[in-house]
Design a protein around this motif. Structure first.
Motif, PDB file in Angstrom:
ATOM      1  N   PHE A 275      -5.818  -2.354  -1.999  1.00  0.00           N
ATOM      2  CA  PHE A 275      -5.373  -2.814  -0.681  1.00  0.00           C
ATOM      3  C   PHE A 275      -6.410  -3.699   0.006  1.00  0.00           C
ATOM      4  O   PHE A 275      -6.063  -4.696   0.640  1.00  0.00           O
ATOM      5  CB  PHE A 275      -5.065  -1.595   0.197  1.00  0.00           C
ATOM      6  N   VAL A 276      -7.691  -3.335  -0.115  1.00  0.00           N
ATOM      7  CA  VAL A 276      -8.741  -4.068   0.604  1.00  0.00           C
ATOM      8  C   VAL A 276      -8.782  -5.552   0.198  1.00  0.00           C
ATOM      9  O   VAL A 276      -8.681  -6.434   1.068  1.00  0.00           O
ATOM     10  CB  VAL A 276     -10.115  -3.398   0.422  1.00  0.00           C
TER      11      VAL A 276
ATOM     12  N   THR B  24      -6.255   2.275  -2.342  1.00  0.00           N
ATOM     13  CA  THR B  24      -7.137   1.700  -1.314  1.00  0.00           C
ATOM     14  C   THR B  24      -7.983   0.568  -1.893  1.00  0.00           C
ATOM     15  O   THR B  24      -8.176  -0.464  -1.259  1.00  0.00           O
ATOM     16  CB  THR B  24      -8.053   2.795  -0.725  1.00  0.00           C
TER      17      THR B  24
ATOM     18  N   TYR C  54       1.135   3.834  -3.076  1.00  0.00           N
ATOM     19  CA  TYR C  54       0.716   5.224  -2.859  1.00  0.00           C
ATOM     20  C   TYR C  54       1.788   6.197  -3.332  1.00  0.00           C
ATOM     21  O   TYR C  54       1.494   7.208  -3.992  1.00  0.00           O
ATOM     22  CB  TYR C  54       0.402   5.470  -1.383  1.00  0.00           C
TER      23      TYR C  54
ATOM     24  N   GLY D 221     -12.546   0.896   4.046  1.00  0.00           N
ATOM     25  CA  GLY D 221     -11.940   0.953   2.724  1.00  0.00           C
ATOM     26  C   GLY D 221     -13.001   0.942   1.639  1.00  0.00           C
ATOM     27  O   GLY D 221     -12.930   1.698   0.660  1.00  0.00           O
TER      28      GLY D 221
ATOM     29  N   LYS E   9     -10.251   4.777   9.661  1.00  0.00           N
ATOM     30  CA  LYS E   9     -10.184   3.363  10.039  1.00  0.00           C
ATOM     31  C   LYS E   9      -9.279   3.081  11.234  1.00  0.00           C
ATOM     32  O   LYS E   9      -9.707   2.399  12.174  1.00  0.00           O
ATOM     33  CB  LYS E   9      -9.793   2.544   8.814  1.00  0.00           C
TER      34      LYS E   9
ATOM     35  N   SER F 229     -14.697   4.321   1.395  1.00  0.00           N
ATOM     36  CA  SER F 229     -13.856   5.309   0.706  1.00  0.00           C
ATOM     37  C   SER F 229     -13.947   5.155  -0.806  1.00  0.00           C
ATOM     38  O   SER F 229     -14.057   6.136  -1.547  1.00  0.00           O
ATOM     39  CB  SER F 229     -12.392   5.167   1.156  1.00  0.00           C
TER      40      SER F 229
ATOM     41  N   PHE G  49       0.839  -1.201   0.000  1.00  0.00           N
ATOM     42  CA  PHE G  49       0.000   0.000   0.000  1.00  0.00           C
ATOM     43  C   PHE G  49       0.873   1.250   0.000  1.00  0.00           C
ATOM     44  O   PHE G  49       0.640   2.191  -0.765  1.00  0.00           O
ATOM     45  CB  PHE G  49      -0.921  -0.002   1.232  1.00  0.00           C
TER      46      PHE G  49
ATOM     47  N   GLU H 276     -11.582   9.796   0.579  1.00  0.00           N
ATOM     48  CA  GLU H 276     -10.489   9.181   1.332  1.00  0.00           C
ATOM     49  C   GLU H 276     -10.659   9.291   2.839  1.00  0.00           C
ATOM     50  O   GLU H 276     -10.012   8.579   3.608  1.00  0.00           O
ATOM     51  CB  GLU H 276      -9.158   9.831   0.934  1.00  0.00           C
TER      52      GLU H 276
ATOM     53  N   PHE I 281     -11.347   5.945   4.887  1.00  0.00           N
ATOM     54  CA  PHE I 281     -10.213   5.054   5.119  1.00  0.00           C
ATOM     55  C   PHE I 281      -9.268   5.632   6.169  1.00  0.00           C
ATOM     56  O   PHE I 281      -8.676   4.905   6.954  1.00  0.00           O
ATOM     57  CB  PHE I 281      -9.461   4.796   3.813  1.00  0.00           C
ATOM     58  N   LYS I 282      -9.147   6.957   6.193  1.00  0.00           N
ATOM     59  CA  LYS I 282      -8.282   7.579   7.194  1.00  0.00           C
ATOM     60  C   LYS I 282      -8.848   7.440   8.600  1.00  0.00           C
ATOM     61  O   LYS I 282      -8.107   7.462   9.586  1.00  0.00           O
ATOM     62  CB  LYS I 282      -8.090   9.065   6.855  1.00  0.00           C
TER      63      LYS I 282
END
Length: 212
Positions: free
Chosen positions: A61-62, A58, A36, A94, A109, A97, A32, A103, A106-107
């Motif tokens: 990533f999930v 993201t 990014y 995720g 989380k 988002s 991730f 976003e 997710f932040k």
């Protein structure tokens, strides 16, 4: 739910190569971070909607986290409650988002994860129990008092990290938050357990191993 587990032997699952275990647990986070850095300044048109690099990363990533957790379960035969709850929150926040192209979900989380873990430990303390003991007893046997002290301290750390995450994602750039999430949170937990060496020495148990 919790009283029976302390008396019965814990299912440690099947042994797994420590390196492979680390790759499955931390590999998605490292990927991730790398993805990014590569895609942070790009935008992608998908289905007529523009998505920033963070959202695209993201979205990758999930499912990667789901697959790595399932692989860990398949290989070891077990997952801790913490792993399951973390995965659920990753999928939920995720997914939100990506779905809303926002976003912020997710932040949030890590905040939700640390509030949940801190709340569970705090609830156990109010009942005079250490739920941390159920999760970690096989790794470091301690006297009852040691478990209660460690649980109180870790509960406070979880709440502090939840506050720190909120402050950083709301007041700093996305890139700063990604660095904090990837390195800062991991370093904070590592430093916490390093500073508990005195507690482990004072309340550690060793003599039980000779009784068989």
């Amino acid at each position: 739910m919790s009283e029976q587990t302390s008396e019965q032997p814990m299912d440690k699952g099947r042994p797994i190569n420590p390196l492979l275990k680390s790759v499955l647990e931390y590999g998605p986070v490292v990927l991730f971070f790398i993805a990014y850095l590569r895609l942070k300044d790009q935008a992608f048109e998908i289905g007529g909607t523009s998505y920033e690099g963070f959202i695209v990363v993201t979205a990758g990533f999930v499912p990667l986290m789901v697959l790595s957790t399932l692989a860990l379960w398949k290989l070891t035969g077990k997952l801790s409650k913490m792993q399951v709850m973390t995965l659920v929150l990753i999928v939920v926040f995720g997914g939100l988002s990506v779905w809303f192209n926002d976003e912020r979900f997710f932040k949030m989380k890590p905040t939700m994860i640390y509030l949940l873990f801190g709340g569970l430990l705090g609830f156990g303390l109010l009942r005079g129990q250490s739920y941390l003991r159920v999760v970690m007893e096989e790794m470091m046997p301690l006297q009852d008092e040691g478990w209660m002290i460690l649980t109180r301290r870790l509960c406070a750390v979880f709440f502090a990290l939840a506050v720190a995450n909120e402050l950083i994602w709301r007041m700093m750039s996305t890139e700063s938050w990604v660095y904090f999430k990837t390195f800062g949170l991991t370093a904070a937990m590592f430093l916490f357990f390093m500073t508990q060496a005195r507690l482990f020495q004072t309340y550690g148990l060793e003599e039980d191993k000779d009784t068989s």
